[in-house]
Design a protein around this motif. Sequence first.
Motif, PDB file in Angstrom:
ATOM      1  N   ARG A  51       0.828  -1.208   0.000  1.00  0.00           N
ATOM      2  CA  ARG A  51       0.000   0.000   0.000  1.00  0.00           C
ATOM      3  C   ARG A  51       0.862   1.257   0.000  1.00  0.00           C
ATOM      4  NH1 ARG A  51      -3.021  -2.747   3.943  1.00  0.00           N
ATOM      5  NH2 ARG A  51      -2.121  -1.431   5.597  1.00  0.00           N
ATOM      6  N   ASP A  52       1.997   1.208   0.684  1.00  0.00           N
ATOM      7  CA  ASP A  52       2.896   2.364   0.768  1.00  0.00           C
ATOM      8  C   ASP A  52       3.776   2.525  -0.462  1.00  0.00           C
ATOM      9  OD1 ASP A  52       1.819   2.855   3.216  1.00  0.00           O
ATOM     10  OD2 ASP A  52       3.522   2.138   4.390  1.00  0.00           O
ATOM     11  N   GLY A  53       3.614   1.630  -1.431  1.00  0.00           N
ATOM     12  CA  GLY A  53       4.341   1.769  -2.692  1.00  0.00           C
ATOM     13  C   GLY A  53       5.739   1.175  -2.706  1.00  0.00           C
ATOM     14  N   PHE A  54       6.062   0.305  -1.744  1.00  0.00           N
ATOM     15  CA  PHE A  54       7.378  -0.343  -1.738  1.00  0.00           C
ATOM     16  C   PHE A  54       7.396  -1.484  -2.748  1.00  0.00           C
ATOM     17  CE2 PHE A  54       7.635   1.609   2.467  1.00  0.00           C
ATOM     18  CZ  PHE A  54       8.947   2.063   2.456  1.00  0.00           C
ATOM     19  N   GLU A  55       8.472  -1.545  -3.515  1.00  0.00           N
ATOM     20  CA  GLU A  55       8.668  -2.677  -4.430  1.00  0.00           C
ATOM     21  C   GLU A  55       9.480  -3.732  -3.700  1.00  0.00           C
ATOM     22  OE1 GLU A  55      10.336  -1.580  -8.140  1.00  0.00           O
ATOM     23  OE2 GLU A  55       8.733  -0.173  -8.636  1.00  0.00           O
ATOM     24  N   MET A  56       8.881  -4.876  -3.446  1.00  0.00           N
ATOM     25  CA  MET A  56       9.544  -5.929  -2.675  1.00  0.00           C
ATOM     26  C   MET A  56      10.712  -6.499  -3.470  1.00  0.00           C
ATOM     27  SD  MET A  56       6.406  -7.876  -0.761  1.00  0.00           S
ATOM     28  CE  MET A  56       5.582  -8.406  -2.252  1.00  0.00           C
ATOM     29  N   ASP A  57      11.804  -6.772  -2.764  1.00  0.00           N
ATOM     30  CA  ASP A  57      12.986  -7.332  -3.411  1.00  0.00           C
ATOM     31  C   ASP A  57      13.110  -8.814  -3.075  1.00  0.00           C
ATOM     32  OD1 ASP A  57      13.691  -7.218  -0.779  1.00  0.00           O
ATOM     33  OD2 ASP A  57      15.505  -6.006  -1.068  1.00  0.00           O
ATOM     34  N   VAL A  58      14.214  -9.421  -3.502  1.00  0.00           N
ATOM     35  CA  VAL A  58      14.420 -10.857  -3.294  1.00  0.00           C
ATOM     36  C   VAL A  58      14.491 -11.187  -1.804  1.00  0.00           C
ATOM     37  CG1 VAL A  58      16.955 -10.727  -3.457  1.00  0.00           C
ATOM     38  CG2 VAL A  58      15.800 -12.850  -4.061  1.00  0.00           C
TER      39      VAL A  58
END
Length: 600
Positions: free
Chosen positions: A352-359
């Motif tokens: 929701r906060d716009g973070f792009e999840m990484d590996v």
Amino acid sequence: QLNKENIKDYNRNSSNVNRNNQNYSNTSNHNNNTFQSHRNAFHIRGTATHLNLKKEDKAAIQNACRAFERKQHKKMVDTMAYNKVIHTFGRLGLVEESLLWVDKMKSEGHPPNIVTYSTVIHSFAKKQRERDVLEWVEKLQEQKLRPDKYIFTSVLSMYIKMNKPQKASDWFQRMQNNGVKATVEAFSSLIGMHARLGNDDEAIMWFYRMKEANVKPNAYAYCDLINMHIKQGSTNECLRWFVAMQEDGVPANVKVYTSVINMYAKLGYEQEAMAWFDKMQQAGEKPDDATYGVIISMYAQLERDHQVVRYMRRMYESGCRPTLKTHNVILNGFAKLGQEKYAVALVEKMQRDGFEMDVVTYNTMMKLFVKLKQDEKVVEWYEQMRKYKIKPDVITYTMLVDVHAKLGHFRSARYWMKTMVDDEIPADTHAFNMMIKLMSKSRNTKRVEQVFATMQERGVQPDRATFAIYIDYFARRRRYDKAAEWLDRMREAGVEANVVIYSTLVKALCRSNQIEAARTCLKKMIADGIEPNACTYSPILSSLHDKDEMMEVLREMASNNVCITQHVWNQLKHACGDEGVKAIEREFSLRSSQAPQHPF
């Protein structure tokens, strides 16, 4: 749509070129060539590369190029003008574009100076391109120019980031030989590298070298030393360095306080951690996202749900925007405890906060479901990772293999191991250990040993766990000659055996009634400087039936300061009866209520 911005820039630059050619007809050819070089430099990697730049970075490039144009119009182009453009591209990591401008500068008759070389070397060093850095240092020396402080600092920083302590030390010595004074940042970086690599003595040595050079340590130097002792679990040493920092008049920053809080949080000492949290605020240091992340992870470890929610809310209300790294730290705390509810809620908030999840985020979620032994969920998160085009790493595949192996799905585990190889993911020591453990479920000895041969072919160093798996494998199959052979191979590889490995061998020999061989192995263990424990002696006592022999083993245990556990005491009562136990009590001055010590 993505190309529109660059097309506009290109057209605007082209129209500027045409207008300038009309206004300055006497220098039209010169200007046209220079502007063409400008356009080529800006568009050299194509539209896609520059679209990855931030808006402010694009503006910086455009401003640098326009400033160069203005210099050209006034016929004031010199080496400094070129250096400003080269520096702009180099700062943004566009090394190839920097080199284009260097070539153009040479062709226009402007020789590169020390600033040009410093900028290019710094750009290559940031990207850890060691060969290119050394090549440009040679070019610098060919021009009879001496490297300055910035060049030495850039190369030193590169080797520190690459974790090459010997080369870093060589460049530091070279810097001093050239009369360049080392800065506090250089010393702090060297201390940090050795602390990170576990070279405790080297880290402390560089700290005292810094003091000898009359360079005052900063908070980061002390912080690295404190973190080094935290990893070792040495609380007293950690606090001693904190006191030394205060005595030197170095104010502790938020990073130092967070390190001390983290030490107590990992030990589960809530009161001490929160006391340091209060102390930090009293000192005027505002907690950051890393501080809150440590406290939230501590309460997750202590299973204090209401405190987790409280400090999560407090972190957001304080205006502290946590980074992706902080979210991953908190998520890891939930994963370790198997708290699916909080972990899933945090991931949803991140999205929701716009973070792009990484590996790391995906691996942490997979780790959670490995702990919960939910193989379907693990595979589901792997598929999500693939869907969003995030490349899995060796940790991803290791967890996929681990969860299926734990559930006894060996065919699926082998499938994921094969997928890792097909994806050309280089396996590390832990992945190979997992593979060996998986193969050891079969009775095919050749296949099990073949994995070790593959490991050596790929240049992966075996560790203690690798040899322990092989020793246990052959010991369980009563192949004691092979188990002893693997122990010898372990010594040849420079890996030290521990009490667990020797105890495994002793137990295996006792199972086959080779008591003398077991006791010989025990003597060898003591000769190697490894202290036996109750688990080492327990199988020997179980195999003996004679009271005198048992008393001899007990005397040996007493001489080696090995406690008598509840399990050993039960063995003695079963084998010797009440009279035998009374004799043992008399000889060793024990009472039945005192005998069972805390199990090892």
